[in-house]
Design a protein around this motif. Structure first.
Motif, PDB file in Angstrom:
ATOM      1  N   THR A  42      20.133 -20.815 -56.418  1.00 40.69           N
ATOM      2  CA  THR A  42      18.927 -20.397 -55.484  1.00 40.69           C
ATOM      3  C   THR A  42      18.764 -21.523 -54.454  1.00 40.69           C
ATOM      4  OG1 THR A  42      17.211 -21.041 -56.747  1.00 40.69           O
ATOM      5  CG2 THR A  42      17.780 -18.921 -57.260  1.00 40.69           C
ATOM      6  N   ARG A  43      19.354 -22.383 -54.686  1.00 36.45           N
ATOM      7  CA  ARG A  43      19.203 -23.787 -53.596  1.00 36.45           C
ATOM      8  C   ARG A  43      20.457 -23.787 -52.930  1.00 36.45           C
ATOM      9  NH1 ARG A  43      16.602 -28.831 -57.088  1.00 36.45           N
ATOM     10  NH2 ARG A  43      15.027 -27.516 -58.297  1.00 36.45           N
ATOM     11  N   THR A  44      20.851 -24.843 -51.926  1.00 43.42           N
ATOM     12  CA  THR A  44      21.752 -25.002 -51.133  1.00 43.42           C
ATOM     13  C   THR A  44      22.355 -26.224 -51.134  1.00 43.42           C
ATOM     14  OG1 THR A  44      20.651 -25.552 -49.267  1.00 43.42           O
ATOM     15  CG2 THR A  44      20.845 -23.396 -49.419  1.00 43.42           C
ATOM     16  N   VAL A  80      22.863 -28.676 -57.968  1.00 47.12           N
ATOM     17  CA  VAL A  80      23.199 -29.579 -59.227  1.00 47.12           C
ATOM     18  C   VAL A  80      21.774 -30.075 -59.329  1.00 47.12           C
ATOM     19  CG1 VAL A  80      24.172 -31.391 -60.390  1.00 47.12           C
ATOM     20  CG2 VAL A  80      25.471 -29.641 -59.277  1.00 47.12           C
ATOM     21  N   VAL A  81      20.696 -30.011 -60.106  1.00 49.87           N
ATOM     22  CA  VAL A  81      19.501 -30.601 -60.330  1.00 49.87           C
ATOM     23  C   VAL A  81      19.554 -31.880 -60.992  1.00 49.87           C
ATOM     24  CG1 VAL A  81      17.246 -30.242 -61.179  1.00 49.87           C
ATOM     25  CG2 VAL A  81      18.560 -28.104 -60.438  1.00 49.87           C
ATOM     26  N   THR A  82      19.640 -32.895 -60.098  1.00 48.76           N
ATOM     27  CA  THR A  82      19.727 -34.309 -60.486  1.00 48.76           C
ATOM     28  C   THR A  82      18.919 -34.748 -61.833  1.00 48.76           C
ATOM     29  OG1 THR A  82      19.906 -34.971 -58.211  1.00 48.76           O
ATOM     30  CG2 THR A  82      19.707 -36.619 -59.979  1.00 48.76           C
ATOM     31  N   ASP A  83      17.443 -34.183 -61.904  1.00 46.13           N
ATOM     32  CA  ASP A  83      16.923 -34.873 -63.057  1.00 46.13           C
ATOM     33  C   ASP A  83      17.401 -33.905 -64.168  1.00 46.13           C
ATOM     34  OD1 ASP A  83      15.343 -36.317 -61.465  1.00 46.13           O
ATOM     35  OD2 ASP A  83      13.633 -34.661 -60.885  1.00 46.13           O
ATOM     36  N   ILE A 106      26.060 -25.755 -69.366  1.00 41.87           N
ATOM     37  CA  ILE A 106      25.498 -25.857 -67.959  1.00 41.87           C
ATOM     38  C   ILE A 106      24.371 -24.664 -67.822  1.00 41.87           C
ATOM     39  CG2 ILE A 106      26.142 -25.399 -65.437  1.00 41.87           C
ATOM     40  CD1 ILE A 106      28.999 -26.408 -66.263  1.00 41.87           C
ATOM     41  N   THR A 107      23.356 -24.753 -67.571  1.00 39.21           N
ATOM     42  CA  THR A 107      22.204 -23.698 -67.602  1.00 39.21           C
ATOM     43  C   THR A 107      22.271 -23.446 -66.017  1.00 39.21           C
ATOM     44  OG1 THR A 107      20.761 -24.674 -69.247  1.00 39.21           O
ATOM     45  CG2 THR A 107      19.793 -23.223 -67.626  1.00 39.21           C
ATOM     46  N   VAL A 108      22.856 -22.020 -65.608  1.00 37.16           N
ATOM     47  CA  VAL A 108      22.979 -21.319 -64.467  1.00 37.16           C
ATOM     48  C   VAL A 108      21.460 -20.620 -63.942  1.00 37.16           C
ATOM     49  CG1 VAL A 108      24.077 -20.127 -62.798  1.00 37.16           C
ATOM     50  CG2 VAL A 108      25.210 -21.455 -64.693  1.00 37.16           C
TER      51      VAL A 108
END
Length: 605
Positions: A520-522, A527-530, A601-603
């Motif tokens: 949902t991001r761009t 890829v969520v760093t945390d 990988i959680t999508v």
């Protein structure tokens, strides 16, 4: 120099055609315009069998396919099926592919069409199953000769073994290290490979013919062949050494002008670059709600910018199926086609040639993709060819290397087979260096699934060497390198940014590495760093991590430049050998490997 050619004598080919009509499934992609008013009164030859008109207008049949990748035998699993949209909006899958069947379908399709050309959109060879790959794709070139292929563009995989090997496939001769396979020297391709935008770095000239002209009884059609400009990004550096890849549009326009000066006004571009239709069904209408609205990707911009002098584009590379009309720079609809991959489909396009102008009457172009079903007779000559090469390959290919309890697929953002291969490379990395922390694998390097059902006499659940070879045919090595935590985070973000922002390339990861991919991001934020963890611990940007990957990725391939910046390199075994070793060590007939869960990988969508 480029040659204007009549169809050549074909070593006794085209001596017979199968007479039965094909019961192929199809989807029509005709332009919504009437025939030229000067055509024969009352006749709409776009849909009339044969389509032959003795007067001003002459129908030309263009049969095309792309991305065969040496799949002479029917591909396994999902690679051997296509999705078909039903009238009620549901879909079903249809078994498809196998060159024995493709030959029959093409031969049946040509019946009643005296003006018929067969063309291809590149990647005929490379990343091939063992039956072809073991013999440096000589079997596929021989099969294409027997299929009566007239012309093809090069694709990126034609460069897997470099320009010199490509020249050998074109011109013949024994392999420089493997030698000859049998009593006779390999004769090479009967058809021209076109490489208009691939230049020799020293001479600045195309390494092969840039174009070719088909002629029959005054009818002339020119073909220009290009591969994607970004070929160096998806092929090993050694494969493209000494070569320059030019812009597709500029190159096509250049040679279209040259063909026009020679009096060739009917032109087809064979472009090894493709698009992404909104549906995976081969018969999806990608002209709804408007021309070309249902397809996206690089081919759209190419099609919108290539000179209107080009009358149709046969494309490939993305392994998708579509028949679309994308407006040219003059706003006039122009046919753009792709026939998926692995010989599962072929495209039948009617080009209506105006003998008065020498050009294609674009208002009368029609096209459809047809399934290469397996309910037709096998072509006996192709069966003989496959049997001959299988006799040579069988002692190597039939050897069991492991056991599985079910199908292990290679599709999806994270695939079960991707996890398995990454784990195999991590295991090999630890053999080389016990400090190895993780492994990364490119999805594009996984060419086929592992299927539980036996393909031969080996028994269900048995993985043969041939099946493993089909999965990883590139002969990459497993390389180790040191990356900082900051670099590792950057590598993961390069999956969805930079060269991969528009079309993400999601790496397959070994056990212990987990993170969240938020679609949902761009850009890189997807890829969520945390969320990035290794064995439950957050990645330390300042720490050093030992990373295993294949040599293609380790060199920065597939748009991962940070992987090319690693240090303390160590080269290991062939990646196929690593997979074979892992399967053998971790499975038996009584304790087969279960398909991985693909949950690393959680999508978020």
């Amino acid at each position: 120099m480029p040659a204007t050619s009549h169809p050549r004598p074909r070593r006794g080919r085209r001596t017979s055609r199968l007479l039965a009509a094909a019961a192929a499934l199809a989807t029509a992609g005709a332009l919504a315009a009437a025939l030229p008013t000067s055509a024969s009164a009352g006749e709409d030859h776009r849909h009339r069998p044969g389509g032959h008109q003795p007067g001003r207008y002459q129908d030309i049949q263009l049969l095309s396919f792309n991305d065969l990748h040496g799949n002479l035998e029917p591909p396994a699993g999902s690679s051997g099926r296509v999705t078909e949209l039903q009238p009620d909006g549901t879909t079903k899958t249809v078994d498809a592919g196998g060159v024995e069947y493709l030959a029959t379908h093409l031969r049946q399709a040509r019946e009643g069409h005296p003006y018929s050309i067969t063309a291809a959109g590149g990647d005929m060879v490379g990343a091939s199953p063992l039956l072809s790959g073991l013999f440096h794709d000589e079997p596929t070139i021989e099969a294409l000769n027997q299929l009566d292929l007239d012309v093809t563009s090069v694709g990126n995989h034609e460069f897997d073994e470099g320009a010199r090997e490509l020249a050998r496939l074109q011109n013949g001769g024994c392999h420089p290290t493997a030698g000859c396979y049998g009593d006779e020297e390999f004769e090479g391709a009967d058809f021209p490979y076109l490489a208009a935008n691939v230049l020799d770095e020293k001479t600045g000239k195309p390494i092969l013919k840039p174009y070719w002209v088909w002629q029959k009884k005054g009818v002339k059609v020119g073909f220009i062949g290009v591969t994607l400009e970004a070929t160096p990004d998806v092929v090993s550096a050694e494969g493209v050494k000494g070569l320059v890849f030019k812009d597709e549009v500029e190159t096509i326009d250049k040679y279209a002008r040259e063909l026009q000066r020679q009096g060739v006004k009917s032109i087809v571009a064979l472009v090894h670059e493709g698009g992404f239709p909104a549906s995976g069904a081969y018969n999806y209408d990608c002209d709804a709600p408007g021309a070309g609205d249902g397809v996206s990707g690089p081919i759209v911009e190419i099609a919108k910018n290539v000179t209107p002098q080009v009358d149709a584009l046969v494309t490939g590379h993305t392994h998708n199926a579509y028949v679309c009309t994308i407006p040219d720079p003059a706003g006039k609809p122009r046919m753009v086609t792709s026939a998926a991959s692995f010989g599962r489909l072929y495209t039948d396009t009617t080009l209506t040639y105006d003998r008065r102008t020498g050009d294609i009457a674009r208002t009368a172009v029609a096209s459809a993709n047809h399934v290469v079903t397996r309910d037709v007779p096998k072509a006996p000559d192709i069966t003989e060819l496959i049997d001959r090469w299988n006799t040579l390959a069988a002692p190597i290919g039939s050897r069991p290397v492991g056991y599985i309890s079910g199908d292990i697929g290679n599709t999806g953002t994270e695939s079960p087979l991707g996890d398995l291969i990454a784990d195999a490379q991590l295991a090999h990395g630890k053999e080389l260096d016990p400090e190895t922390d993780l492994a990364l694998m490119n999805s594009g390097g996984i060419r086929a699934p592992l299927t539980y059902a036996a393909k031969g006499s080996e028994g269900d659940g048995v993985v043969t060497y041939a099946e493993a070879f089909a999965v990883q045919p590139f002969a990459n090595t497993v390389n180790l390198q040191d990356l900082t935590g900051a670099q590792l985070i950057q590598v993961l973000k390069e999956q969805v940014s930079g060269a991969n922002e528009a079309s993400p390339r999601i790496l397959q990861v070994s056990s212990g590495l987990t993170y969240t991919l938020d679609l949902t991001r761009t850009g890189a934020d997807r890829v969520v760093t945390d969320s990035i963890r290794l064995n439950g611990q957050a990645i330390d940007p300042a720490a050093t991590y030992r990373v295993a990957s294949n040599s293609f990725l380790a060199g920065g391939g597939d748009g991962f430049p940070t992987l090319g910046q690693g240090t303390n390199d160590l080269v290991g075994a062939d990646d196929l050998a690593a997979l074979e070793r892992y399967l053998t060590a971790n499975s038996s007939a009584g304790d087969p490997i279960e398909p991985p869960k693909a949950d690393r990988i959680t999508v978020v969508r």
